[in-house]
Scaffold this motif. Structure first.
Motif, short mmCIF file in Angstrom:
data_model
loop_
_atom_site.label_atom_id
_atom_site.label_comp_id
_atom_site.label_asym_id
_atom_site.label_seq_id
_atom_site.Cartn_x
_atom_site.Cartn_y
_atom_site.Cartn_z
N SER A 43 0.73 -1.11 -0.03
CA SER A 43 0.08 -0.11 -0.05
C SER A 43 0.85 1.46 -0.05
O SER A 43 0.49 2.29 -0.47
CB SER A 43 -1.11 -0.11 1.29
OG SER A 43 -0.31 -0.11 2.43
N TYR A 44 2.10 1.47 0.45
CA TYR A 44 2.88 2.44 0.55
C TYR A 44 3.54 2.67 -0.86
O TYR A 44 4.24 3.66 -0.87
CB TYR A 44 3.84 2.29 1.77
CG TYR A 44 4.74 1.04 1.75
CD1 TYR A 44 5.98 0.98 0.91
CD2 TYR A 44 4.43 0.16 2.41
CE1 TYR A 44 6.71 -0.27 0.88
CE2 TYR A 44 5.22 -1.33 2.55
CZ TYR A 44 6.11 -1.22 1.91
OH TYR A 44 6.94 -2.31 1.74
N VAL A 45 3.51 1.93 -1.76
CA VAL A 45 4.12 1.87 -2.99
C VAL A 45 3.03 2.74 -3.87
O VAL A 45 1.83 2.13 -4.26
CB VAL A 45 4.49 0.56 -4.03
CG1 VAL A 45 5.10 1.02 -5.15
CG2 VAL A 45 5.48 -0.14 -2.80
N MET A 46 3.44 4.02 -4.13
CA MET A 46 2.55 5.00 -4.84
C MET A 46 2.55 4.49 -6.37
O MET A 46 1.52 4.42 -7.11
CB MET A 46 3.12 6.24 -4.97
CG MET A 46 3.17 7.05 -3.66
SD MET A 46 1.63 7.60 -3.03
CE MET A 46 0.75 8.42 -3.96
N GLY A 47 3.45 3.83 -6.94
CA GLY A 47 3.43 3.52 -8.21
C GLY A 47 5.02 3.40 -8.86
O GLY A 47 5.84 3.34 -7.99
N MET A 48 4.92 3.63 -10.09
CA MET A 48 6.27 3.68 -10.91
C MET A 48 6.37 4.63 -11.72
O MET A 48 5.48 5.28 -12.26
CB MET A 48 6.97 2.41 -11.60
CG MET A 48 5.60 1.82 -12.41
SD MET A 48 6.16 0.36 -13.04
CE MET A 48 4.63 -0.20 -13.81
N ILE A 49 7.63 5.22 -12.06
CA ILE A 49 7.77 6.57 -12.82
C ILE A 49 9.14 6.06 -13.84
O ILE A 49 9.93 5.48 -13.34
CB ILE A 49 8.05 7.83 -12.22
CG1 ILE A 49 9.15 7.95 -11.13
CG2 ILE A 49 6.96 8.38 -11.45
CD1 ILE A 49 9.65 9.20 -10.41
N ASN A 50 9.08 6.65 -15.01
CA ASN A 50 10.10 6.74 -15.96
C ASN A 50 11.02 7.86 -15.53
O ASN A 50 10.69 8.99 -15.92
CB ASN A 50 9.64 6.54 -17.40
CG ASN A 50 10.78 6.38 -18.18
OD1 ASN A 50 12.04 6.51 -17.89
ND2 ASN A 50 10.43 5.64 -19.43
N LEU A 51 12.29 7.65 -15.17
CA LEU A 51 13.04 8.74 -14.95
C LEU A 51 14.34 8.51 -16.12
O LEU A 51 15.05 7.75 -15.72
CB LEU A 51 13.90 8.79 -13.45
CG LEU A 51 14.53 9.89 -13.26
CD1 LEU A 51 13.92 11.23 -13.11
CD2 LEU A 51 15.14 9.66 -11.61
N ARG A 52 14.08 9.31 -17.23
CA ARG A 52 15.26 9.50 -18.05
C ARG A 52 15.51 7.87 -18.42
O ARG A 52 16.88 7.41 -18.65
CB ARG A 52 16.62 10.00 -17.90
CG ARG A 52 16.19 11.63 -17.85
CD ARG A 52 17.26 12.43 -17.46
NE ARG A 52 18.10 11.91 -16.04
CZ ARG A 52 17.50 12.46 -14.67
NH1 ARG A 52 16.50 13.33 -14.72
NH2 ARG A 52 18.15 12.09 -13.66
N GLY A 53 14.55 6.96 -18.73
CA GLY A 53 14.68 5.62 -19.18
C GLY A 53 14.85 4.68 -18.09
O GLY A 53 15.10 3.57 -18.31
#
Length: 148
Positions: A43-53
């Motif tokens: 539950s504490y993981v908001m999600g994922m993002i792409n940071l310059r690949g």
């Protein structure tokens, strides 16, 4: 943190409290942007993002510390840190300051009858502005479970 000869920490605000992170673990500070949910993530993981690949998980540091989930807004900040060799985004309300500390300034966390506190809290620093909690980032990510 090896603060024997002095170290620098980044202080962040989560709710009304200040926390400190070892500056050597921090790679970048960026504004909040929406993340893509991760199925079956804690539950504490908001999600994922792409940071310059590079795709990295974004952890709601407030929720991970048991302080309640954060509702990110335009003033929220993601601190990109390397934790156990893995890049991770840490969602916080704000980045406040850089604190120079020596080892004698860091006190042990108070005993509150549970080892959970010591898992996340490396020490306590008393400043003119109040108490700053030094976090142990090694415990922010869940431990890897063996694949079934």
């Amino acid at each position: 943190m090896d603060a024997g000869s002095g170290a620098e920490l980044i202080s962040v605000r989560i709710g009304g409290q200040q926390f400190a992170l070892d500056i050597m673990a921090v790679r970048e500070i960026r504004g909040w942007s929406a993340s893509t949910p991760v199925p079956h993530a804690p539950s504490y993981v908001m999600g994922m993002i792409n940071l310059r690949g590079v795709v990295l998980a974004v952890v709601d540091l407030s929720a991970r510390l048991g302080l309640g989930a954060c509702t990110p807004d335009s003033s929220s900040v993601v601190v990109v840190a390397h934790i156990n060799g893995v890049p991770v985004g840490l969602l916080v309300d704000a980045v406040c300051d850089i604190i120079a500390v020596t080892e004698d300034m860091v006190q042990p966390p108070p005993g509150v009858g549970t080892d959970d506190v010591r898992e996340f809290v490396q020490g306590i620093i008393s400043t003119d502005e109040g108490i700053v909690t030094l976090l142990s980032l090694d415990q922010v990510l869940p431990t890897e479970r063996a694949a079934a």
